[in-house]
Design a protein around this motif. Structure first.
Motif: not given
Length: 470
Positions: A187, A217, A277, A291, A294-296
């Protein structure tokens, strides 16, 4: 304070850790290593077994409750160690372990109040245990040693924390902990942000978070409505130093109280900037952790136990280390929480905050006493502790040898990070009992949205603290 003395000794131990690429000099580590993802020890252990003071054989069934459950990296290690003890002794364990959170802590207190406590408990040795310690529901190490002289004799007594309720030692520690900031470097790369280092400042962190947000992101993976604990701790610590972080404010208006308020207001500022988030107030910790893996999301503030969860997320089968995707794991790193004011970036939160208690209920049961002692001795032996301590720390007197080849990439990065730590200080939240934290933990959504002022929330918690001390 005793916690500060513990910090000094523990820090001395941790700073001796060495792996390839870290210090360049092979050294004997203080029993703080193990194979986190394999469940096998990554240390060379002496052939001499720790002396066992309790009779080994038996047919007793003891109830044991620990926090080695869920995604805790030691969950499988715990199951294996229990199975070994059962096979060796003929005794059995009725396990009621659960993941540690405020609900778990409340459940434990309720169990003691209703007479449903387990025979052996792995739990916090700070203020969370005050109620059952004051009620005489657990047995001190000294009292156990009066009948079983070898009990915990393999431990450095200076590293065994005393209960703040009465200054007596009850819990035999297994593994220590540290809290730091995990990083999803994929990220960061996508957002054009460099990996933070030992001189990372709060202002740099804010600027990086904005870049990450602009790149699409979530800068910070955190569930403020579920687990705000780590942000609460470090945001307050950023207003202080290792010398005064463990002070409890007398009011929201005194020097320490104002530091607590300023810390909570920094969290509010992060929320208002949109760095958490979108669902941070309603999401669970598991959801925001997903998150991150999961590369968020870019940053995850958590404890050393989270290494196992991150590694597990990089395996196609979380229970099978051979399925590890090393390329995916290479996208994760760990670093220091950004510094602000007089707190150095390399000043971390950590210590030996948990251990095994034997309850009075089991001690007074002739069918369970020896089995309970034997179980704790097994779980805190020179052979078992290194498997649990892994890349953190322990209170063992005898240090096993480090075999760096047995560590995965994230464990090596963690030890590299720890080699640069300038201090470890206990978590001040551990000195507050559950009710004291309600106004700022459970109340975090109200604080960050402006429904309640940080000053009022802090004062409410202080008032509860004072009432509980009377």
């Amino acid at each position: 304070m005793k916690l500060k003395n513990l910090t000094a000794v523990l820090m001395s131990a941790i700073m001796t850790i060495s792996v390839a690429g870290c210090s360049g000099t092979a050294t004997e580590a203080p029993a703080d290593t193990g194979a986190e993802t394999t469940g096998e020890s990554s240390v060379e252990i002496s052939d001499e077994s720790t002396a066992t003071s309790a009779k080994a054989g038996g047919s007793a069934e003891i109830t044991v409750t620990t926090t080695f459950a869920g995604e805790d990296s030691n969950a499988q290690n715990y199951k294996s160690a229990v199975a070994d003890w059962e096979n060796e002794t003929g005794n059995t364990v009725s396990d009621t372990s659960a993941t540690s959170d405020e609900t778990f802590k409340t459940r434990i207190i309720t169990d003691f109040e209703t007479g449903s406590e387990p025979d052996v408990l792995f739990f916090f040795n700070g203020a969370d245990a005050d109620d059952f310690v004051k009620a005489g529901k657990v047995v001190s190490i000294d009292d156990i040693r009066a009948e079983f002289p070898e009990y915990a004799s393999n431990m450095n007594d200076d590293l065994i924390a005393a209960s703040p309720a009465d200054g007596v030692k009850y819990a035999v520690p297994v593994n220590g902990y540290w809290e730091a900031m995990f990083v999803n470097t994929k990220v960061l790369e996508d957002a054009g942000v460099a990996m933070p280092g030992a001189d990372y400042t709060w202002d740099q962190f804010l600027a990086d978070c904005q870049k990450i947000k602009d790149a699409g992101y979530a800068p910070i993976a955190a569930a403020l409505g579920n687990i705000p604990h780590y942000w609460w701790e470090f945001a307050i610590y950023n207003q202080q130093t290792p010398d005064n972080h463990l002070n409890i404010p007398g009011s929201a208006d005194d020097a320490t109280g104002k530091q607590w308020v300023a810390g909570l207001e920094d969290i509010k500022d992060l929320y208002e900037k949109g760095f958490f988030p979108d669902n941070t107030l309603s999401a669970t910790d598991d959801e925001t952790f997903a998150m991150f893996t999961d590369d968020k999301a870019a940053f995850l503030l958590d404890g050393s136990w989270k290494v196992g969860g991150i590694v597990g997320s990089c395996q196609s089968d979380p229970d099978d280390p051979s399925t590890l995707d090393e390329e995916k794991l290479s996208h994760f790193d760990v670093t220091y929480f950004p510094g602000k004011g007089n707190r150095k970036t390399t000043d971390l939160v950590g210590g030996l905050s948990m251990g095994y208690y034997i309850t009075t209920k089991a001690w007074e049961d002739p069918d369970k006493k020896a089995a309970a002692v034997s179980f704790v001795e097994h779980m805190t032996s020179d052979e078992v502790v290194p498997v649990f301590a892994q890349h953190t720390a322990s209170a063992l007197k005898n240090a096993p040898q480090v075999d760096s080849s047995k560590f995965n990439a994230l464990q090596v990065k963690a030890m590299d990070m720890m080699s640069g730590v300038t201090s470890l200080t206990g978590a001040v939240q551990d000195m507050f009992n559950g009710d004291c934290r309600v106004s700022t933990f459970d109340g975090m959504p109200d604080i960050v949205t402006g429904g309640v002022s940080a000053a009022d929330a802090v004062q409410e918690g202080i008032d509860v603290y004072k009432d509980s001390a009377e």
